[in-house]
Design a protein around this motif. Structure first.
Motif, PDB file in Angstrom:
ATOM      1  N   SER A  31      23.348  44.966  57.020  1.00  0.00           N
ATOM      2  CA  SER A  31      23.047  44.004  58.096  1.00  0.00           C
ATOM      3  C   SER A  31      23.151  42.569  57.593  1.00  0.00           C
ATOM      4  N   GLY A  32      22.901  42.363  56.300  1.00  0.00           N
ATOM      5  CA  GLY A  32      23.014  41.007  55.740  1.00  0.00           C
ATOM      6  C   GLY A  32      24.430  40.470  55.851  1.00  0.00           C
ATOM      7  N   TYR A  35      24.846  38.550  59.086  1.00  0.00           N
ATOM      8  CA  TYR A  35      24.302  37.182  59.072  1.00  0.00           C
ATOM      9  C   TYR A  35      25.172  36.277  58.191  1.00  0.00           C
ATOM     10  N   ARG A  36      25.723  36.860  57.146  1.00  0.00           N
ATOM     11  CA  ARG A  36      26.618  36.076  56.278  1.00  0.00           C
ATOM     12  C   ARG A  36      27.876  35.668  57.047  1.00  0.00           C
ATOM     13  N   ALA A  91      23.246  31.699  55.153  1.00  0.00           N
ATOM     14  CA  ALA A  91      22.875  32.910  55.902  1.00  0.00           C
ATOM     15  C   ALA A  91      21.366  32.940  56.139  1.00  0.00           C
ATOM     16  N   SER A  92      20.617  32.515  55.130  1.00  0.00           N
ATOM     17  CA  SER A  92      19.160  32.497  55.266  1.00  0.00           C
ATOM     18  C   SER A  92      18.740  31.435  56.297  1.00  0.00           C
ATOM     19  N   SER A  95      19.811  32.663  60.007  1.00  0.00           N
ATOM     20  CA  SER A  95      19.117  33.861  60.468  1.00  0.00           C
ATOM     21  C   SER A  95      17.688  33.576  60.953  1.00  0.00           C
ATOM     22  N   ARG A 101      19.572  36.165  65.836  1.00  0.00           N
ATOM     23  CA  ARG A 101      18.993  37.468  65.492  1.00  0.00           C
ATOM     24  C   ARG A 101      19.203  38.471  66.619  1.00  0.00           C
ATOM     25  N   GLY A 121      18.398  45.708  55.014  1.00  0.00           N
ATOM     26  CA  GLY A 121      18.213  44.353  55.526  1.00  0.00           C
ATOM     27  C   GLY A 121      16.807  43.840  55.259  1.00  0.00           C
ATOM     28  N   ARG A 122      16.281  43.100  56.234  1.00  0.00           N
ATOM     29  CA  ARG A 122      14.928  42.557  56.107  1.00  0.00           C
ATOM     30  C   ARG A 122      14.016  43.097  57.199  1.00  0.00           C
ATOM     31  N   ASP A 123      14.621  43.440  58.351  1.00  0.00           N
ATOM     32  CA  ASP A 123      13.843  43.777  59.545  1.00  0.00           C
ATOM     33  C   ASP A 123      14.291  45.093  60.162  1.00  0.00           C
ATOM     34  N   ARG A 167      15.265  31.473  49.257  1.00  0.00           N
ATOM     35  CA  ARG A 167      15.701  32.361  50.343  1.00  0.00           C
ATOM     36  C   ARG A 167      14.575  33.298  50.759  1.00  0.00           C
ATOM     37  N   ASP A 171      12.974  33.618  54.335  1.00  0.00           N
ATOM     38  CA  ASP A 171      13.117  34.897  55.039  1.00  0.00           C
ATOM     39  C   ASP A 171      11.741  35.491  55.385  1.00  0.00           C
ATOM     40  N   ARG A 174       9.775  33.035  58.360  1.00  0.00           N
ATOM     41  CA  ARG A 174      10.285  32.778  59.716  1.00  0.00           C
ATOM     42  C   ARG A 174       9.527  33.591  60.754  1.00  0.00           C
TER      43      ARG A 174
HETATM   44  O1   DC Z   1      20.896  41.014  52.296  1.00  0.00           O
HETATM   45  P1   DC Z   1      21.663  39.700  52.100  1.00  0.00           P
HETATM   46  O2   DC Z   1      21.284  38.960  50.858  1.00  0.00           O
HETATM   47  O3   DC Z   1      23.138  39.904  52.218  1.00  0.00           O
HETATM   48  O4   DC Z   1      21.220  38.786  53.352  1.00  0.00           O
HETATM   49  C1   DC Z   1      21.661  37.470  53.517  1.00  0.00           C
HETATM   50  C2   DC Z   1      20.696  36.715  54.410  1.00  0.00           C
HETATM   51  O5   DC Z   1      20.766  37.260  55.729  1.00  0.00           O
HETATM   52  C3   DC Z   1      19.226  36.794  54.008  1.00  0.00           C
HETATM   53  O6   DC Z   1      18.834  35.684  53.219  1.00  0.00           O
HETATM   54  C4   DC Z   1      18.485  36.792  55.305  1.00  0.00           C
HETATM   55  C5   DC Z   1      19.471  37.292  56.317  1.00  0.00           C
HETATM   56  N1   DC Z   1      19.182  38.639  56.787  1.00  0.00           N
HETATM   57  C6   DC Z   1      18.297  38.765  57.808  1.00  0.00           C
HETATM   58  O7   DC Z   1      17.737  37.776  58.257  1.00  0.00           O
HETATM   59  N2   DC Z   1      18.031  39.983  58.337  1.00  0.00           N
HETATM   60  C7   DC Z   1      18.613  41.083  57.851  1.00  0.00           C
HETATM   61  N3   DC Z   1      18.352  42.267  58.400  1.00  0.00           N
HETATM   62  C8   DC Z   1      19.516  40.984  56.766  1.00  0.00           C
HETATM   63  C9   DC Z   1      19.769  39.737  56.239  1.00  0.00           C
END
Ligand code: DC
Length: 212
Positions: A31-32, A35-36, A91-92, A95, A101, A121-123, A167, A171, A174
């Protein structure tokens, strides 16, 4: 259906998610990378990284294709370009915007609804798929995460550490889709473990839960 793997930068998500997907015959979803792609497109089009509406429109219009390790943005292979440090930082920033999002989360849900995925990912466990039958939250010490990222990107460890620190702070802080472990996520500290050991642990958890 999706196995959710969330965590901070450098915790080992990509390697582990790929390995688990391969072991179980699922598809890997990065998923990152999405956003990239938004970040790269914004930098190239000159859309400000704080321009919430401009970025939202851009994100909604982009054609993003993920095929194995290849990432295509509007049919162009951007697999290497999206890993540049400038794009990581951007990307950070992009996002944090709710419209960006929403656009990415709905694409991720469309994919997940149509097949069996291991998504990182993060979420993923908190927002994209709160019903996921297996959520894993990977962590590692800051020093270990910086070392891994420096190894991948070839940068110096101190510079990489400063980058991932800022980052992760953004992240985590937010308002929407923050980096956070779901209440029912299984935490795994990967410091001192090999990728293969972590993959085995996650595959074991999947089997215990009757997946696939
Ligand atoms: O996983 P990554 O390092 O490729 O992610 C790059 C940026 O994308 C990360 O700093 C925050 C964002 N991101 C996000 O907000 N939600 C996700 N599910 C994945 C990445």
């Amino acid at each position: 259906m999706v196995i959710a793997i969330d965590g901070p930068a450098g915790a080992g998500k990509s390697t582990v998610a790929r390995g688990v997907a391969e072991a179980l015959g699922f598809t890997y979803l990065d998923s990152g990378a999405m956003y990239r792609c938004v970040a790269l497109a914004a930098l190239e089009a000159g859309v400000g990284l704080e321009d919430a509406d401009g970025l939202g429109e851009l994100a909604e219009a982009l054609r993003i294709e993920l095929e194995g390790p290849a990432v295509r943005l509007d049919r162009r292979d951007v697999s290497a370009a999206i890993r540049e440090p400038e794009v990581s930082a951007a990307a950070s920033l992009v996002s944090v915007h709710p419209r960006v999002r929403e656009a990415m989360v709905s694409r991720q849900r469309e994919l997940i609804d149509a097949g069996d995925y291991v998504a990182e990912g993060r979420d993923i466990g908190t927002v994209v798929s709160p019903d996921s039958p297996l959520k894993v939250f990977l962590t590692a010490s800051e020093a270990e995460r910086a070392r891994r990222r420096a190894e991948q990107s070839g940068g110096d460890a101190a510079g990489v550490l400063a980058g991932i620190r800022s980052r992760d702070e953004r992240d985590s802080a937010r308002e929407h889709g923050a980096l956070r472990a779901a209440d029912d996520a299984v935490p795994i500290d990967t410091t001192g473990l090999t990728a293969a050991q972590v993959v085995d642990r996650v595959v074991e958890l999947a089997r215990e839960r009757g997946l696939p």
